[in-house]
Scaffold this motif. Structure first.
Motif, PDB file in Angstrom:
ATOM      1  N   ASN A   5      -3.269   3.062  -5.932  1.00  0.00           N
ATOM      2  CA  ASN A   5      -2.779   3.148  -4.678  1.00  0.00           C
ATOM      3  C   ASN A   5      -3.671   3.065  -3.606  1.00  0.00           C
ATOM      4  O   ASN A   5      -3.645   2.511  -2.563  1.00  0.00           O
ATOM      5  CB  ASN A   5      -1.834   4.119  -4.702  1.00  0.00           C
ATOM      6  CG  ASN A   5      -1.149   4.320  -3.340  1.00  0.00           C
ATOM      7  OD1 ASN A   5      -1.245   5.143  -2.590  1.00  0.00           O
ATOM      8  ND2 ASN A   5      -0.336   3.177  -3.023  1.00  0.00           N
ATOM      9  N   GLY A   6      -4.601   3.891  -3.768  1.00  0.00           N
ATOM     10  CA  GLY A   6      -5.831   4.249  -2.679  1.00  0.00           C
ATOM     11  C   GLY A   6      -6.525   2.722  -2.476  1.00  0.00           C
ATOM     12  O   GLY A   6      -7.117   2.454  -1.313  1.00  0.00           O
ATOM     13  N   ALA A   7      -6.694   1.949  -3.585  1.00  0.00           N
ATOM     14  CA  ALA A   7      -7.464   0.861  -3.328  1.00  0.00           C
ATOM     15  C   ALA A   7      -6.392  -0.317  -2.811  1.00  0.00           C
ATOM     16  O   ALA A   7      -6.855  -1.693  -2.966  1.00  0.00           O
ATOM     17  CB  ALA A   7      -7.834   0.478  -4.915  1.00  0.00           C
ATOM     18  N   GLY A   8      -5.212  -0.326  -2.738  1.00  0.00           N
ATOM     19  CA  GLY A   8      -4.266  -1.024  -1.932  1.00  0.00           C
ATOM     20  C   GLY A   8      -3.090  -1.453  -2.773  1.00  0.00           C
ATOM     21  O   GLY A   8      -2.309  -2.170  -2.513  1.00  0.00           O
ATOM     22  N   THR A   9      -2.852  -1.101  -4.205  1.00  0.00           N
ATOM     23  CA  THR A   9      -1.747  -1.558  -4.975  1.00  0.00           C
ATOM     24  C   THR A   9      -0.529  -0.641  -4.452  1.00  0.00           C
ATOM     25  O   THR A   9      -0.419   0.423  -4.304  1.00  0.00           O
ATOM     26  CB  THR A   9      -2.060  -1.141  -6.332  1.00  0.00           C
ATOM     27  OG1 THR A   9      -3.221  -1.549  -6.983  1.00  0.00           O
ATOM     28  CG2 THR A   9      -0.910  -1.442  -7.255  1.00  0.00           C
TER      29      THR A   9
ATOM     30  N   ASP B  99      -3.758  10.671 -11.544  1.00  0.00           N
ATOM     31  CA  ASP B  99      -4.936  10.363 -11.055  1.00  0.00           C
ATOM     32  C   ASP B  99      -5.341   8.923 -10.942  1.00  0.00           C
ATOM     33  O   ASP B  99      -5.872   8.412  -9.748  1.00  0.00           O
ATOM     34  CB  ASP B  99      -6.013  11.235 -11.532  1.00  0.00           C
ATOM     35  CG  ASP B  99      -5.820  12.644 -10.968  1.00  0.00           C
ATOM     36  OD1 ASP B  99      -5.030  13.098 -10.022  1.00  0.00           O
ATOM     37  OD2 ASP B  99      -6.460  13.428 -11.718  1.00  0.00           O
ATOM     38  N   ARG B 100      -4.982   8.288 -11.884  1.00  0.00           N
ATOM     39  CA  ARG B 100      -5.388   7.025 -11.985  1.00  0.00           C
ATOM     40  C   ARG B 100      -4.357   5.985 -11.143  1.00  0.00           C
ATOM     41  O   ARG B 100      -4.803   5.210 -10.529  1.00  0.00           O
ATOM     42  CB  ARG B 100      -5.118   6.545 -13.849  1.00  0.00           C
ATOM     43  CG  ARG B 100      -6.227   6.769 -14.742  1.00  0.00           C
ATOM     44  CD  ARG B 100      -7.383   6.273 -14.386  1.00  0.00           C
ATOM     45  NE  ARG B 100      -8.317   6.602 -15.159  1.00  0.00           N
ATOM     46  CZ  ARG B 100      -9.761   6.214 -15.387  1.00  0.00           C
ATOM     47  NH1 ARG B 100     -10.083   5.240 -14.631  1.00  0.00           N
ATOM     48  NH2 ARG B 100     -10.612   6.757 -16.280  1.00  0.00           N
TER      49      ARG B 100
ATOM     50  N   VAL C 169       2.129  -4.977  -6.874  1.00  0.00           N
ATOM     51  CA  VAL C 169       3.124  -3.928  -6.790  1.00  0.00           C
ATOM     52  C   VAL C 169       3.049  -3.270  -8.342  1.00  0.00           C
ATOM     53  O   VAL C 169       3.074  -4.044  -9.337  1.00  0.00           O
ATOM     54  CB  VAL C 169       4.362  -4.651  -6.625  1.00  0.00           C
ATOM     55  CG1 VAL C 169       5.308  -3.267  -6.524  1.00  0.00           C
ATOM     56  CG2 VAL C 169       4.370  -5.053  -5.289  1.00  0.00           C
ATOM     57  N   LEU C 170       2.989  -2.210  -8.565  1.00  0.00           N
ATOM     58  CA  LEU C 170       3.140  -1.419  -9.658  1.00  0.00           C
ATOM     59  C   LEU C 170       4.249  -0.420  -9.557  1.00  0.00           C
ATOM     60  O   LEU C 170       4.585   0.367  -9.011  1.00  0.00           O
ATOM     61  CB  LEU C 170       1.996  -0.536 -10.024  1.00  0.00           C
ATOM     62  CG  LEU C 170       1.856   0.488 -11.383  1.00  0.00           C
ATOM     63  CD1 LEU C 170       1.920  -0.667 -12.756  1.00  0.00           C
ATOM     64  CD2 LEU C 170       0.546   1.120 -11.285  1.00  0.00           C
ATOM     65  N   ILE C 171       5.424  -0.669 -10.871  1.00  0.00           N
ATOM     66  CA  ILE C 171       6.603   0.165 -10.875  1.00  0.00           C
ATOM     67  C   ILE C 171       6.500   1.141 -12.139  1.00  0.00           C
ATOM     68  O   ILE C 171       6.040   0.556 -13.098  1.00  0.00           O
ATOM     69  CB  ILE C 171       7.724  -0.834 -10.893  1.00  0.00           C
ATOM     70  CG1 ILE C 171       7.826  -1.814  -9.560  1.00  0.00           C
ATOM     71  CG2 ILE C 171       9.049   0.033 -11.154  1.00  0.00           C
ATOM     72  CD1 ILE C 171       9.156  -2.698  -9.839  1.00  0.00           C
ATOM     73  N   LEU C 172       6.628   2.251 -11.854  1.00  0.00           N
ATOM     74  CA  LEU C 172       6.564   3.195 -12.803  1.00  0.00           C
ATOM     75  C   LEU C 172       7.963   3.760 -13.194  1.00  0.00           C
ATOM     76  O   LEU C 172       8.488   4.225 -12.419  1.00  0.00           O
ATOM     77  CB  LEU C 172       5.401   4.462 -12.355  1.00  0.00           C
ATOM     78  CG  LEU C 172       4.399   3.899 -11.792  1.00  0.00           C
ATOM     79  CD1 LEU C 172       3.503   4.984 -11.131  1.00  0.00           C
ATOM     80  CD2 LEU C 172       3.288   3.253 -12.983  1.00  0.00           C
TER      81      LEU C 172
ATOM     82  N   GLY D  99       0.745  -1.162   0.067  1.00  0.00           N
ATOM     83  CA  GLY D  99      -0.022   0.151  -0.092  1.00  0.00           C
ATOM     84  C   GLY D  99       0.705   1.374   0.075  1.00  0.00           C
ATOM     85  O   GLY D  99       0.265   2.464  -0.231  1.00  0.00           O
ATOM     86  N   GLU D 100       2.062   1.193   0.212  1.00  0.00           N
ATOM     87  CA  GLU D 100       2.873   2.482  -0.012  1.00  0.00           C
ATOM     88  C   GLU D 100       3.152   2.990  -1.325  1.00  0.00           C
ATOM     89  O   GLU D 100       2.853   2.372  -2.394  1.00  0.00           O
ATOM     90  CB  GLU D 100       4.333   2.047   0.469  1.00  0.00           C
ATOM     91  CG  GLU D 100       4.356   1.966   1.949  1.00  0.00           C
ATOM     92  CD  GLU D 100       5.828   2.097   2.457  1.00  0.00           C
ATOM     93  OE1 GLU D 100       6.538   3.015   2.964  1.00  0.00           O
ATOM     94  OE2 GLU D 100       6.800   0.944   2.305  1.00  0.00           O
TER      95      GLU D 100
END
Length: 283
Positions: free
Chosen positions: A186-190, A180-181, A160-163, A34-35
């Motif tokens: 992230n707010g949903a837990g990713t 915003d997406r 985990v999403l790496i950008l 969630g970070e």
């Protein structure tokens, strides 16, 4: 809190390097579920290499990278990809199908997701992102292609999403649309790890900053604390966000610390009013 990624004394050197020096050296940190973490540093600091170590595209020369407690050296890259998704800087190096729907379905097919589940997920993402499934990806604008690349990762539901520099080449509206997406995910837990040179973007969205310089970790903490540390910013060869830089320049004993914590435009305006600068030029 559950640990998603962990680096234990990690170093990496590319075989092609003539001098054999490590690109990253002795990195130790963890990222919890969630970070929203930003990796910052100048060109050559080792940020992209670190991100590729996170998703298993690279395996450490020394030390251990763990994904949910399992060393990446014990996992196939495809297995890591099921948990760790990556959005690359250039969407044109990520998009490979002739329609938007096919692009969204491509990664799911590689994971042997059942056809009915693929159709359901693709339909949901098309609706959520507002895409026409029959559109040709390379007829979309640069910003739309970046959004499609993000959607093609999101549809696979990584934990985990790496950008890697997700807003490069985008105008302000496109940038905010993408971010915003990402913030919604992230707010949903990713869990999100973002590599970025844009300190304004980092300050606006990240909850934690890992600063790198010369392949080493030089700071790890809250964005404002890191940005206000002149020694750290110097070692990372970066400038703080403009509002932080202005706050630091105005902070002095004659103002009684009035500007010390002015980290937003509204806080800065209030501090200026209190200091008697309203309507006057500040030199």
């Amino acid at each position: 809190m559950k640990t998603m990624l962990e680096f234990q004394g990690v170093s990496y050197a590319y075989e092609a390097q003539a001098d054999g020096n490590a690109v990253v050296s002795d990195l130790s940190f963890s990222v919890c579920k969630g970070e929203f973490v930003a990796l910052i540093g100048s060109n050559g600091a080792g940020k992209t290499t670190t991100s590729k170590l996170m998703n298993g595209l690279l395996k450490p020369t020394a030390g251990t990278v763990l994904v949910e407690g399992v060393p990446t050296t014990d996992l196939k890259t495809s297995a890591v990809a099921r948990k760790v998704g990556m959005l690359f800087q250039d969407p044109d190096r990520q998009i490979c199908q002739n329609t938007v729907s096919d692009e969204l379905a491509f990664g799911l097919g590689l994971r042997d997701v059942p056809e009915e589940e693929i159709e359901r997920r693709v339909g949901e993402v098309l609706s959520d992102f507002g895409f026409d499934g029959q559109s040709a990806p390379f007829m979309l604008s640069r910003g739309e292609r970046q959004l499609l690349a993000l959607a093609s990762v999101v549809v696979c539901e990584p934990e985990v999403l790496i950008l890697d520099e997700p807003t490069t080449g985008l105008d302000y509206c496109e940038c905010m649309h993408i971010m915003d997406r990402i913030k919604k995910l992230n707010g949903a837990g990713t869990t999100v790890v973002m590599v970025s040179h844009d300190m304004e973007l980092v300050f606006d969205f990240a909850d934690r900053v890992i600063a790198m310089g010369g392949g080493r970790l030089v700071a790890d903490g809250a964005p404002e604390a890191v940005f206000r540390d002149g020694a750290v910013m110097g070692e990372a060869s970066l400038m703080p966000p403009q509002i932080i830089e202005l706050s630091m320049r105005l902070s002095s004993s004659r103002f009684g610390g009035l500007f010390d914590r002015a980290a937003t435009s509204s806080a800065m305006l209030e501090a200026l009013r209190t200091a008697g600068f309203e309507g006057r030029k500040v030199s």
